[in-house]
Scaffold this motif. Structure first.
Motif, PDB file in Angstrom:
ATOM      1  N   ALA A  47      11.841 -70.936  51.268  1.00  0.00           N
ATOM      2  CA  ALA A  47      12.552 -71.690  52.294  1.00  0.00           C
ATOM      3  C   ALA A  47      13.460 -72.715  51.633  1.00  0.00           C
ATOM      4  O   ALA A  47      14.621 -72.883  52.019  1.00  0.00           O
ATOM      5  CB  ALA A  47      11.555 -72.362  53.232  1.00  0.00           C
ATOM      6  N   MET A  48      12.954 -73.396  50.594  1.00  0.00           N
ATOM      7  CA  MET A  48      13.767 -74.406  49.927  1.00  0.00           C
ATOM      8  C   MET A  48      14.922 -73.763  49.163  1.00  0.00           C
ATOM      9  O   MET A  48      16.030 -74.296  49.162  1.00  0.00           O
ATOM     10  CB  MET A  48      12.891 -75.242  48.994  1.00  0.00           C
ATOM     11  CG  MET A  48      13.589 -76.450  48.432  1.00  0.00           C
ATOM     12  SD  MET A  48      14.233 -77.554  49.714  1.00  0.00           S
ATOM     13  CE  MET A  48      13.373 -79.047  49.350  1.00  0.00           C
TER      14      MET A  48
ATOM     15  N   PHE B 118      19.370 -71.064  57.968  1.00  0.00           N
ATOM     16  CA  PHE B 118      19.394 -72.429  57.449  1.00  0.00           C
ATOM     17  C   PHE B 118      18.441 -73.331  58.230  1.00  0.00           C
ATOM     18  O   PHE B 118      17.601 -74.022  57.647  1.00  0.00           O
ATOM     19  CB  PHE B 118      20.817 -72.984  57.506  1.00  0.00           C
ATOM     20  CG  PHE B 118      20.945 -74.359  56.938  1.00  0.00           C
ATOM     21  CD1 PHE B 118      20.852 -74.566  55.568  1.00  0.00           C
ATOM     22  CD2 PHE B 118      21.131 -75.455  57.769  1.00  0.00           C
ATOM     23  CE1 PHE B 118      20.943 -75.836  55.042  1.00  0.00           C
ATOM     24  CE2 PHE B 118      21.220 -76.726  57.243  1.00  0.00           C
ATOM     25  CZ  PHE B 118      21.132 -76.919  55.878  1.00  0.00           C
ATOM     26  N   PHE B 119      18.537 -73.274  59.558  1.00  0.00           N
ATOM     27  CA  PHE B 119      17.659 -74.153  60.346  1.00  0.00           C
ATOM     28  C   PHE B 119      16.198 -73.746  60.218  1.00  0.00           C
ATOM     29  O   PHE B 119      15.313 -74.589  60.103  1.00  0.00           O
ATOM     30  CB  PHE B 119      18.120 -74.187  61.810  1.00  0.00           C
ATOM     31  CG  PHE B 119      19.338 -75.046  61.975  1.00  0.00           C
ATOM     32  CD1 PHE B 119      19.237 -76.427  61.850  1.00  0.00           C
ATOM     33  CD2 PHE B 119      20.594 -74.491  62.192  1.00  0.00           C
ATOM     34  CE1 PHE B 119      20.361 -77.235  61.962  1.00  0.00           C
ATOM     35  CE2 PHE B 119      21.717 -75.287  62.293  1.00  0.00           C
ATOM     36  CZ  PHE B 119      21.601 -76.654  62.177  1.00  0.00           C
ATOM     37  N   LEU B 120      15.956 -72.454  60.196  1.00  0.00           N
ATOM     38  CA  LEU B 120      14.571 -72.009  60.070  1.00  0.00           C
ATOM     39  C   LEU B 120      13.989 -72.410  58.719  1.00  0.00           C
ATOM     40  O   LEU B 120      12.814 -72.767  58.614  1.00  0.00           O
ATOM     41  CB  LEU B 120      14.477 -70.492  60.266  1.00  0.00           C
ATOM     42  CG  LEU B 120      13.085 -70.093  60.744  1.00  0.00           C
ATOM     43  CD1 LEU B 120      12.893 -70.496  62.183  1.00  0.00           C
ATOM     44  CD2 LEU B 120      12.853 -68.612  60.581  1.00  0.00           C
ATOM     45  N   SER B 121      14.825 -72.372  57.664  1.00  0.00           N
ATOM     46  CA  SER B 121      14.304 -72.731  56.345  1.00  0.00           C
ATOM     47  C   SER B 121      13.871 -74.195  56.316  1.00  0.00           C
ATOM     48  O   SER B 121      12.851 -74.529  55.718  1.00  0.00           O
ATOM     49  CB  SER B 121      15.350 -72.442  55.265  1.00  0.00           C
ATOM     50  OG  SER B 121      16.397 -73.367  55.333  1.00  0.00           O
ATOM     51  N   ILE B 122      14.623 -75.051  57.001  1.00  0.00           N
ATOM     52  CA  ILE B 122      14.233 -76.463  57.063  1.00  0.00           C
ATOM     53  C   ILE B 122      12.945 -76.616  57.874  1.00  0.00           C
ATOM     54  O   ILE B 122      12.023 -77.334  57.499  1.00  0.00           O
ATOM     55  CB  ILE B 122      15.373 -77.301  57.665  1.00  0.00           C
ATOM     56  CG1 ILE B 122      16.530 -77.336  56.670  1.00  0.00           C
ATOM     57  CG2 ILE B 122      14.906 -78.709  58.000  1.00  0.00           C
ATOM     58  CD1 ILE B 122      17.755 -78.011  57.179  1.00  0.00           C
ATOM     59  N   PHE B 123      12.876 -75.880  58.956  1.00  0.00           N
ATOM     60  CA  PHE B 123      11.713 -75.903  59.827  1.00  0.00           C
ATOM     61  C   PHE B 123      10.454 -75.512  59.044  1.00  0.00           C
ATOM     62  O   PHE B 123       9.403 -76.142  59.152  1.00  0.00           O
ATOM     63  CB  PHE B 123      11.984 -74.888  60.953  1.00  0.00           C
ATOM     64  CG  PHE B 123      11.257 -75.173  62.226  1.00  0.00           C
ATOM     65  CD1 PHE B 123      11.357 -76.414  62.842  1.00  0.00           C
ATOM     66  CD2 PHE B 123      10.484 -74.193  62.827  1.00  0.00           C
ATOM     67  CE1 PHE B 123      10.695 -76.667  64.017  1.00  0.00           C
ATOM     68  CE2 PHE B 123       9.823 -74.442  64.011  1.00  0.00           C
ATOM     69  CZ  PHE B 123       9.925 -75.679  64.605  1.00  0.00           C
ATOM     70  N   ILE B 124      10.588 -74.476  58.212  1.00  0.00           N
ATOM     71  CA  ILE B 124       9.449 -73.997  57.416  1.00  0.00           C
ATOM     72  C   ILE B 124       9.036 -75.054  56.396  1.00  0.00           C
ATOM     73  O   ILE B 124       7.846 -75.295  56.172  1.00  0.00           O
ATOM     74  CB  ILE B 124       9.801 -72.667  56.723  1.00  0.00           C
ATOM     75  CG1 ILE B 124       9.893 -71.556  57.764  1.00  0.00           C
ATOM     76  CG2 ILE B 124       8.772 -72.310  55.656  1.00  0.00           C
ATOM     77  CD1 ILE B 124      10.471 -70.277  57.240  1.00  0.00           C
ATOM     78  N   ASN B 125      10.022 -75.709  55.787  1.00  0.00           N
ATOM     79  CA  ASN B 125       9.687 -76.756  54.824  1.00  0.00           C
ATOM     80  C   ASN B 125       8.897 -77.882  55.474  1.00  0.00           C
ATOM     81  O   ASN B 125       7.929 -78.382  54.909  1.00  0.00           O
ATOM     82  CB  ASN B 125      10.953 -77.322  54.200  1.00  0.00           C
ATOM     83  CG  ASN B 125      11.385 -76.497  53.021  1.00  0.00           C
ATOM     84  OD1 ASN B 125      10.565 -76.110  52.206  1.00  0.00           O
ATOM     85  ND2 ASN B 125      12.655 -76.194  52.944  1.00  0.00           N
ATOM     86  N   VAL B 126       9.307 -78.247  56.690  1.00  0.00           N
ATOM     87  CA  VAL B 126       8.573 -79.274  57.417  1.00  0.00           C
ATOM     88  C   VAL B 126       7.167 -78.779  57.721  1.00  0.00           C
ATOM     89  O   VAL B 126       6.172 -79.487  57.519  1.00  0.00           O
ATOM     90  CB  VAL B 126       9.316 -79.653  58.719  1.00  0.00           C
ATOM     91  CG1 VAL B 126       8.504 -80.627  59.545  1.00  0.00           C
ATOM     92  CG2 VAL B 126      10.685 -80.230  58.400  1.00  0.00           C
ATOM     93  N   GLY B 127       7.082 -77.527  58.163  1.00  0.00           N
ATOM     94  CA  GLY B 127       5.780 -76.952  58.509  1.00  0.00           C
ATOM     95  C   GLY B 127       4.832 -76.927  57.330  1.00  0.00           C
ATOM     96  O   GLY B 127       3.642 -77.239  57.460  1.00  0.00           O
TER      97      GLY B 127
END
Lengths: 461, 174
Positions: free
Chosen positions: A271-272, A371-380
């Protein structure tokens, strides 16, 4: 040299590139003045690094008491951030080592940046346990060396010491792997440069000539280092999970932790990589080298590892019920419905549900969505570590010492500071070295360039 | 040792032309000084007659040194130098020595191999090896003959006969 190439394989280098075009395009960011977009990211990155440095000095001056950790919750944001950053660091080695062993050609577009990301992420990770020691000036006590205290040795039976060895080995091996891969490309920059710049790059290119024997040894070295790094990358997060799994805390003391942590690490690491590469390809105009095909491949890895993580969460819940052990059962009930319920649901949504969108090919190939999902996954994935650490500690064996924890401004600043460090280093890296491996892209050009393969191929080889 | 090399070399635009040239040079029994390329050209090593690299064998022994250092070190420390009981385990707690033994094996093998690679290749920080042509690291492929080993005019005639782009002569520091 016409290796059999399937005609249905998507090309990985677009724009009918010649070898010279590849050099020009990929060296360009290091030769021109930085674009405004680069400066616009660099300034906040340095500002965050400054904030983090201030918080670090504040911590060292005032002690760990400036954090909101307490007797019950003695690991908080610090160890959460540590595990999170280490996890992020895993994608680099996975891309460069495991995909090298599997001969995946798409790795060449992203391996250099992912390896750099690994090194910077491990630096950010290592910062947290060191500052958590409190007396950082004694940090070298964690290494076993003959000393005047006995010699008093470290405890080789402790998972925390295994961590020290795992992470320092991981950092060193990643650094060697990355730099050795970088040498031929530094030579490319050297041979185009003039004056002082030429002197500097000559120094760092180590006298690379491109001789046949050197290439042969270089490929051997890369292959064997990849072979060594593959079990290494699996061992590192396994050992990080031992920090928890070898303890006796319900919710931590589980045998599922090693594979579950490794899958989670690869998941958050990819994700990052996506977050970074989607920005880099835009800012540095690398759309023809980091193509939609690359993004789709990475999204497939995210889907796989995300599903493994999802299965692990559900297995954990099932086993805690099936064990019939009421403390274990309560620990998991507390995770989902206790005081930190919001972090549990954050984790479940971001890590279990969100990657499932990538079953759709259309979404896998959608840059904005990715892009948005990758940030979401990092938060998760950050939530996951917080859930494991803080939720479990907040409700320990003795109800009289149950407690709640939220971070102080110092802890938040330290976390933001590691973002500053990470982005500052990464942004400097893209200015001084090619962010895509030049020699490796040239190497795959005739089997993956769009003039040779795919629908619009014009040449045979 | 001689300090200078008198080199005649041909520049090629494509790795296939280079491979063909190397092949016919070998058929004619000409002594090739070296071949330079911007990326590893597969299929070149057997034609040039390069032996398989022995780096991985060295790597095995470096790894072995790491294994022994870690395992014997921990054994000595916890059984002879300063025995302490941790959590009711025996002094010689082999299973808990495994992670560190593994890590040091990898560490020693990786560092040893990397250093060996640079030493045997004559590379290192600040090393200034001769570069025949600045475009070799960009998009050109180079086949070089040493005039001490091959007759200069014969080498030039040979290069002319291949699909060569340019032919140059150069004296370099060896």
């Amino acid at each position: 040299m016409s290796a059999p190439v399937s005609s249905i394989r998507e090309p990985l280098v677009l724009g009918h590139k010649t070898y010279h075009d590849i050099t020009e395009n990929l060296v360009a960011p290091t030769e021109k003045a930085p674009p405004l977009s680069w400066i616009a990211i660099f300034i906040p990155a340095v500002a965050l690094l400054g904030l983090g440095t201030f918080a670090a000095v504040w911590t060292i001056y005032g002690g760990i008491g400036t954090w909101n950790l307490n007797r019950t919750i003695n690991w908080g944001w610090d160890i959460t951030n540590f595990v999170w950053w280490i996890g992020i660091g895993h994608a680099g080695t996975l891309i460069s080592a495991i995909l090298l062993l599997f001969r995946q050609k798409w790795r060449t577009g992203v391996n250099r940046a992912a390896e750099a990301m690994t090194i910077f992420a491990v630096m950010c990770a290592g910062f947290f346990p060191i500052i958590h020691m409190g007396r950082v000036w004694n940090a070298m006590f964690i290494f076993p060396y003959p000393n005047t205290r006995g010699s008093l040795w470290v405890n080789f039976n402790s998972a925390l010491l295994w961590d020290v060895f795992a992470i320092s080995t991981y950092f060193t091996v990643s650094l060697l792997f990355w730099y050795t891969g970088l040498v031929p490309d530094l030579a490319t920059i050297r041979d185009r440069a003039k004056g002082l710049r030429k002197k500097l790059y000559s120094f760092f290119a180590l006298g690379w000539t491109g001789a046949a024997k050197h290439w042969q040894r270089w490929e051997y070295l890369s292959l064997v280092l990849a072979g060594l790094a593959t079990p290494l990358v699996l061992s590192v997060h396994t050992i990080v999970s031992f920090d928890f799994a070898t303890s006796m805390i319900p919710g931590w003391h589980t045998t599922i932790f090693p594979p579950y942590f490794v899958a989670g690490a690869v998941f958050s690491g990819f994700a990052m990589v996506l977050t970074l590469m989607l920005i880099a390809r835009k800012v540095l105009h690398l759309e023809q080298y980091i193509t939609i095909a690359h993004i789709e491949s990475m999204n497939k890895v995210i889907l796989t590892t995300g599903s493994i993580v999802g299965v692990a969460y559900i297995t954990e819940l099932f086993i805690s019920w099936y064990s019939g052990y009421i403390y274990e059962q309560w620990a998991f009930f507390n995770r989902a419905f206790g005081v930190y319920w919001w972090s549990y649901f954050g984790m479940m949504t971001a890590n279990v549900i969100s990657p499932q969108f990538f079953w759709s090919k259309k979404l896998r190939r959608n840059v904005t969505f990715t892009f948005f999902l990758s940030i979401f996954i990092n938060v998760g994935m950050w939530f996951e570590r917080f859930v494991i650490i803080a939720t479990t500690l907040a409700r320990d064996f003795l109800p009289s010492s149950w407690s709640y924890y939220s971070p102080s401004w110092v802890e938040i600043s330290l976390y933001l500071g590691t973002f500053g460090l990470f982005f500052t280093l990464f942004l400097i890296f893209v200015r001084v070295a090619p962010v895509v491996a030049i020699a490796e892209v040239k190497h795959i050009l005739k089997s993956a360039g769009d003039q040779y393969v795919g629908e619009n191929a014009t040449k045979n080889h | 040792m001689k300090k200078r090399k008198d080199v005649v070399y041909g520049i090629y635009n494509d790795e296939h032309d280079l491979l063909n040239a190397v092949r016919s040079a070998k058929d004619k029994g000409m002594e090739i000084m070296d071949v330079y390329s911007p990326f590893p050209v597969h299929g070149l090593d057997p034609i040039l007659g390069l032996k398989e690299s022995r780096l991985h064998i060295a790597g095995f022994f470096y790894g072995l040194v790491g294994t022994l250092t870690a395992f014997l070190g921990m054994t000595w420390i916890f059984t002879k130098d300063w025995p302490i009981i941790f959590g009711g385990k025996p002094y010689w707690a082999v299973p808990s020595f495994i992670p560190i033994t593994f890590e040091l094996t990898v560490l020693f093998a990786a560092i040893g191999m990397t250093i060996s690679f640079y030493v045997v290749s004559g590379m290192g920080f600040g090393v200034d090896n001769f570069i025949l042509d600045d475009r070799i690291s960009d998009d050109k492929f180079c086949l070089a003959f040493d005039k001490d080993e091959v007759d200069a005019s014969a080498a030039k005639d040979f290069l002319e006969s291949t699909n060569v782009e340019e032919i140059h002569e150069k004296v370099v520091k060896a």
